[in-house]
Design an enzyme around this catalytic site. Structure first.
Site, PDB file in Angstrom:
ATOM      1  N   GLY A  32     109.676  36.087  65.885  1.00 25.58           N
ATOM      2  CA  GLY A  32     110.397  36.023  64.624  1.00 25.58           C
ATOM      3  C   GLY A  32     110.049  34.834  63.751  1.00 25.58           C
ATOM      4  N   LEU A  33     110.273  33.627  64.268  1.00 22.76           N
ATOM      5  CA  LEU A  33     110.049  32.445  63.443  1.00 22.76           C
ATOM      6  C   LEU A  33     108.593  32.295  63.082  1.00 22.76           C
ATOM      7  CD1 LEU A  33     112.255  29.516  64.683  1.00 22.76           C
ATOM      8  CD2 LEU A  33     112.035  30.477  62.384  1.00 22.76           C
ATOM      9  N   ASP A  55      80.634  66.759  89.767  1.00 22.46           N
ATOM     10  CA  ASP A  55      82.093  66.820  89.661  1.00 22.46           C
ATOM     11  C   ASP A  55      82.794  65.876  90.638  1.00 22.46           C
ATOM     12  OD1 ASP A  55      81.332  68.733  87.893  1.00 22.46           O
ATOM     13  OD2 ASP A  55      82.579  70.338  88.694  1.00 22.46           O
ATOM     14  N   ASP A 101     117.767  36.744  67.911  1.00 27.87           N
ATOM     15  CA  ASP A 101     116.320  36.592  67.905  1.00 27.87           C
ATOM     16  C   ASP A 101     115.611  37.910  67.571  1.00 27.87           C
ATOM     17  OD1 ASP A 101     113.893  34.900  68.787  1.00 27.87           O
ATOM     18  OD2 ASP A 101     113.660  36.811  69.838  1.00 27.87           O
TER      19      ASP A 101
HETATM   20  S1  SF4 Z   1      76.855  68.775  84.220  1.00 26.67           S
HETATM   21 FE1  SF4 Z   1      79.062  68.942  83.914  1.00 26.67          FE
HETATM   22  S2  SF4 Z   1      79.672  70.594  85.293  1.00 26.67           S
HETATM   23 FE2  SF4 Z   1      77.651  69.927  85.950  1.00 26.67          FE
HETATM   24  S3  SF4 Z   1      78.000  68.420  87.529  1.00 26.67           S
HETATM   25 FE3  SF4 Z   1      77.810  67.318  85.612  1.00 26.67          FE
HETATM   26  S4  SF4 Z   1      79.923  67.128  84.900  1.00 26.67           S
HETATM   27 FE4  SF4 Z   1      79.917  68.723  86.448  1.00 26.67          FE
END
Ligand code: SF4
Lengths: 429, 509
Positions: free
Chosen positions: B414-415, B36, B279
């Site tokens: 445009g043109l 994470d 324009d």
């Molecule tokens: S498996 Fe999912 S919850 Fe586990 S560390 Fe990896 S991203 Fe995070």
């Protein structure tokens, strides 16, 4: 969160090497799901379905970064409240997701169900699910499972788990098969082709690669198989291959000219190639690698480098940087040190380079700041903050996403480390 | 179980991080596994922040599950306090830790740390990033703003600006632009939060007379609470576009009891004139598809229709919490709102509608790229290029200038458009050609095979040609040129794989 504790005994011929220090605390590394980012490109008809949370989906997406060019061959089955509360039957839900996916992607031949922290904590049995779904979708699709969870795997260990899951599927080599070589670990296709050509000229044959590029090309394995590890993080895969009777050829890893030579030579020796022939075949490429490396030696020689733990490539990289580029190693961080697979590398490392296994990121940052290295090899979360503090950094993830193994990439590998220094020298703002 | 390829929003704890990273003096202790920690890179890489987000992760592993993950949390929280000495801490769990039921709030309370510790309950299997940011900000405000009290005496009215976070779309510059407007109205800015605020600043929120709510997705819950608890009304108009900015000025003027004229005079937006200049005639009725968070999508639709003369052919959002607002807006343009967080649904809709311009998030940018459609980004989620170095607000009068430029720029001039329809078979002016000011869509073909580097005819052996194709396309041309130069200098007539690599080694640097 422990203090540093040097290990007393070290395995296998590394006893005169620098001490390995173990550290525990906050780790700043990806989980094994990240491997999907390169594996899904490598096996061209495989799909990776993570069974996990929104976090898992977000991780892969963020690690894949800007690679959103095509519909990817990976996805996440995101667990929701009703799955956890038992309102929905997880087996049924998962089967429905897989059915929908396979209907959408008829070209898929191999599907991995990839476990995550949430799926493990609530004990979803993905191997059972894979077996059940395999029965249903055979013979069109084979379905396997492995875990890339962050509680079990760190970054590159996801590839290890994936390849280890493939090993039981490999067909047995015939009883009286002649010796064959298996190169294990995902390499860029271009690197794989270079190695295949070199082995061919050396007369080492047949040579196969794991992972294979297509699901149908599973390499056979058995007691006639010898295998070389192309990556240092494949503990479980190596173990599974040995269970199938295959023999591991011990060698350092093919990073840099020296590493590549030692790696190739170990295989050549195992296949009875004479030293003279080996030299004759490899010397042009070796000379090329030397020539390319020479371009960067001035920039790197004598510079001090600090490696944060990331991919388990760190000891091999440090060996390359110390021996071939004459850099000085301040610290080698690694999330995990496989002492047996790393023994040959440890023998080559300078004896005064401390290896730190595990991580306490705050203390490691303190050590890094105190040491004031010329170059820091670290993950994406740390790079810009360290740059802002005045350090030159090299993001380690690039070492997994670009071809760096073999003779003809040795110069590229050195360039990756030289570039941040070169850039700093150019900028006057 | 929901099958997801790409997600518009991360998990709710990433929303909490957006609040924490935006603030000063606040630290977040997050019970979470090692993977994470990827979330740090969102801030350091995408937003190029020069510091790590103020987050400590416990990074528990499988082996800790059997032992004591609660103890791990406590030591992490204690260490974080000692190391960072924050004014306040927030604590909580990510998806995995939620399943462990360790109760970070209770554990942190037991530690009795010498600073306020605010527990966050962010249900990871129900909610998403924006909700997480909103809930975090609301909890912080509730815990720190205190009870209603007498406002300090001031010469003029004052307000807080609520909602801007880290990783938000153009928050950095919007805040500056709006502060400028408020100054022109003679209204003081008391606190801007969360962006740049400290926990101590949040204790002063009650001193303001009213609140300016810029990003309802993040700040609405806090604004509603402040209205109830501190009697502070808050603004409803979002100053994106010329008309909406005028509405905003009028609304603020009413709340602050000041004359809006001075601020309206600061209107230096060129959008109205640019849009009326001849324009721009070619913009008339351009079919535009809009998708994003609710606030930005609704605002974009109004600008598209009323200020640029486009036709809104699709309008949608991934923010289910605000689906009603988007449905109401869509009804005004006679379209049905697309409310989904499934990227594939959005892609299918764009493919079906074939708009001439897509306004969306970075996801829609990829959809548009695949479908070959012009696109501009108007909302989070965003990518590194959506944090421009130059001042480029999306709000206020200057924001309208930025919008005019960035929406009109991807379109054919445009043109040029006329010439294209007149000369369909022209080699350069054809249907598939990109606008000329945006460069070629297809890179020029490299002169190859019989190369032009010298008089010698250079041939590429088949396997060398194949090998060359394996080199990434963006350096392939250079590799080809270098190899041919190398071969020519050496008088080689055929380029083999060996030549390719000899040349690579020769030119390596
Ligand atoms: S498996 Fe999912 S919850 Fe586990 S560390 Fe990896 S991203 Fe995070």
């Amino acid at each position: 969160m422990n203090a540093l504790a040097p290990l007393s005994g070290l395995a296998n011929g590394a006893c005169d090497a620098a001490p390995v220090i173990q550290e525990r605390g906050q780790r700043e590394v990806f989980c094994g799901l990240t491997g999907i980012v390169w594996l899904h490109r490598k096996i061209q008809d495989a799909f990776f379905l993570v069974v996990g949370s929104r976090t898992c989906a977000h991780l892969i997406q963020s690690a894949a970064g800007v690679m959103i060019f095509a519909e990817p061959r990976f996805a996440t089955a995101i667990l929701e409240d009703r799955d956890l509360a038992g309102v929905a039957d997880i087996d049924d839900e998962l089967d429905a997701v897989v059915d929908r996916l396979l209907a959408r992607r008829p070209e898929i031949k191999l599907l991995f169900l990839v476990g995550s922290c949430p799926s493990e904590v609530i004990k979803i049995d993905l191997s059972r699910a894979a077996a059940r779904q395999s029965r249903q979708h055979a013979p069109r699709v084979r379905i396997l499972s492995y875990s890339g969870s962050g509680i079990e795997t760190t970054f590159t260990q996801g590839e290890d788990a994936c390849l280890a899951a493939l090993v039981p599927m490999l067909p047995p080599a015939p009883e009286n098969a002649s010796p064959s070589l298996l190169v294990v670990g995902a390499l860029a296709d271009i690197v794989e082709d270079q190695f295949a050509r070199l082995f061919d000229v050396l007369g080492v044959a047949p040579v196969r690669f794991l992972p294979m590029r297509r699901a149908a090309d599973l390499p056979p394995v058995g007691p006639s198989t010898s295998f070389l590890l192309a990556q240092p993080f494949l503990a479980d895969t190596a173990h599974a291959l040995q269970e199938r009777g295959a023999h591991w050829i011990e060698a350092p890893f093919p990073l840099g000219a020296e590493g590549t030579t030692l790696w190739l030579r170990a295989a050549a020796k195992a296949f009875g190639v004479s030293e003279a022939r080996f030299d004759a075949v490899t010397s042009p490429a070796r000379a090329r690698a030397e020539q390319a490396l020479a371009h960067y030696r001035d920039a790197l020689a004598g510079k001090r480098v600090f490696l944060f733990p990331d991919s388990q490539l760190e000891p091999s990289l440090a060996r390359f940087l110390a021996r071939e580029m004459a850099m000085r190693i301040v610290e080698i961080g690694t999330p995990y040190l496989h002492r047996r697979h790393m023994a040959a590398e440890l023998d080559l490392l300078p004896k005064d380079a401390p290896i730190v296994e595990g991580q306490h990121v705050e203390k490691q940052l303190d050590r890094c700041r105190a040491a004031r290295p010329d170059l820091v090899v670290c993950g994406l979360g740390l790079a810009n903050p360290l740059e802002a503090e005045g350090f030159a950094t090299k993001w380690s993830i690039e070492l997994l996403f670009s071809p760096i193994q073999g003779y003809d990439q040795a110069g590229d590998l050195a360039e990756l480390f030289a570039r941040p220094l070169n850039r700093r020298a150019r900028l006057e703002v | 179980m929901q099958l997801t390829l790409w997600t518009y929003e991360g998990p709710p704890h990433v929303g909490a991080m957006r609040v924490a990273a935006a603030m000063r003096g606040l630290h977040y202790v997050l019970h979470a596994p090692q993977g994470d920690t990827y979330a740090d890179l969102l801030f350091t890489m995408i937003e190029r922040r020069d510091t790590r987000p103020p987050v400590t992760y416990t990074t528990f592993q499988a082996r800790d599950l059997g032992a004591d993950t609660a103890e791990l949390f406590k030591s992490a929280a204690r260490e974080a306090y000692e190391r960072f000495s924050p004014q306040a801490m927030i604590v909580g769990a990510s998806c995995t830790a939620e399943l462990l039921q360790d109760d970070p709030g209770g554990l942190a309370k037991a530690l009795d740390l010498p600073c306020p510790v605010i527990p966050l309950e962010l249900p990871a299997y129900q909610k998403k990033e924006n909700w997480g940011a909103s809930e975090t900000f609301y909890r912080l405000v509730r815990s720190l703003a205190g009870a209603r009290r007498d406002r300090p005496l001031r010469d003029c009215k004052s307000c807080n600006i609520l909602g801007p976070t880290a990783l938000g779309f153009r928050c950095r510059d919007d805040v500056r632009e709006i502060a400028k407007l408020l100054a022109a109205l003679g209204v003081d800015v008391n606190v801007i939060a969360p962006l740049g605020a400290s926990p101590k600043d949040l204790t002063r929120l009650g001193d303001a007379d009213f609140n300016v709510l810029l990003y309802p997705e993040i700040g609405l819950a806090a604004a509603q609470w402040l209205e109830r608890a501190h009697g502070q009304p808050f603004t409803r108009s979002i100053p994106i576009g010329v008309g909406a900015t005028r509405d905003f000025i009028a609304e603020v003027a009413r709340m602050a009891e000041v004359d809006p004229a001075s601020a309206l005079e600061t209107n230096d937006s060129r959008l109205p004139w640019y849009s009326r200049s001849v324009d721009s005639t070619y913009l008339t009725g351009k079919r535009v598809f809009i998708f994003g968070d609710a606030t930005h999508a609704i605002a974009a639709a109004r600008i598209a229709q009323d200020e640029l003369g486009f036709e809104v052919v699709g309008l949608g959002t991934y923010a289910r919490e605000f689906a009603r607002d988007v449905r109401e807006a869509a009804a005004r343009y006679g379209v049905e709102a697309l409310v989904t967080d499934d990227y594939l649904d959005v892609e299918a809709k764009v493919a079906e509608l074939q708009p001439e311009l897509v306004l969306g998030t970075q996801m829609e940018r990829h959809i548009a790229k695949r479908l070959g459609l012009p696109c501009a980004v108007i909302s989070a989620p965003v990518h590194v290029q959506d944090f421009p170095a130059r001042y480029s607000p999306h709000m206020g009068f200057e924001g309208a200038n930025v919008i005019f430029d960035s929406w009109v720029h991807p379109l054919m001039m445009g043109l040029e458009e006329h010439l294209l329809t007149m000369f369909r078979d022209d080699a350069e002016f054809h249907d598939a050609a990109a606008p000329s000011h945006l460069g070629e869509k297809q890179p020029h073909r490299q002169p190859s095979a019989a190369a032009v580097v010298s008089d010698i005819i250079l041939a590429w052996a088949d396997d060398a040609e194949k090998e060359l194709k394996k080199i990434p396309f963006f350096v392939r041309g250079k590799a080809r040129r270098n190899t041919e130069k190398f071969a020519a200098e050496r008088g080689l007539s055929t380029i083999t794989v060996e030549t390719l690599y000899d040349a690579k080694a020769h030119f390596a640097r």
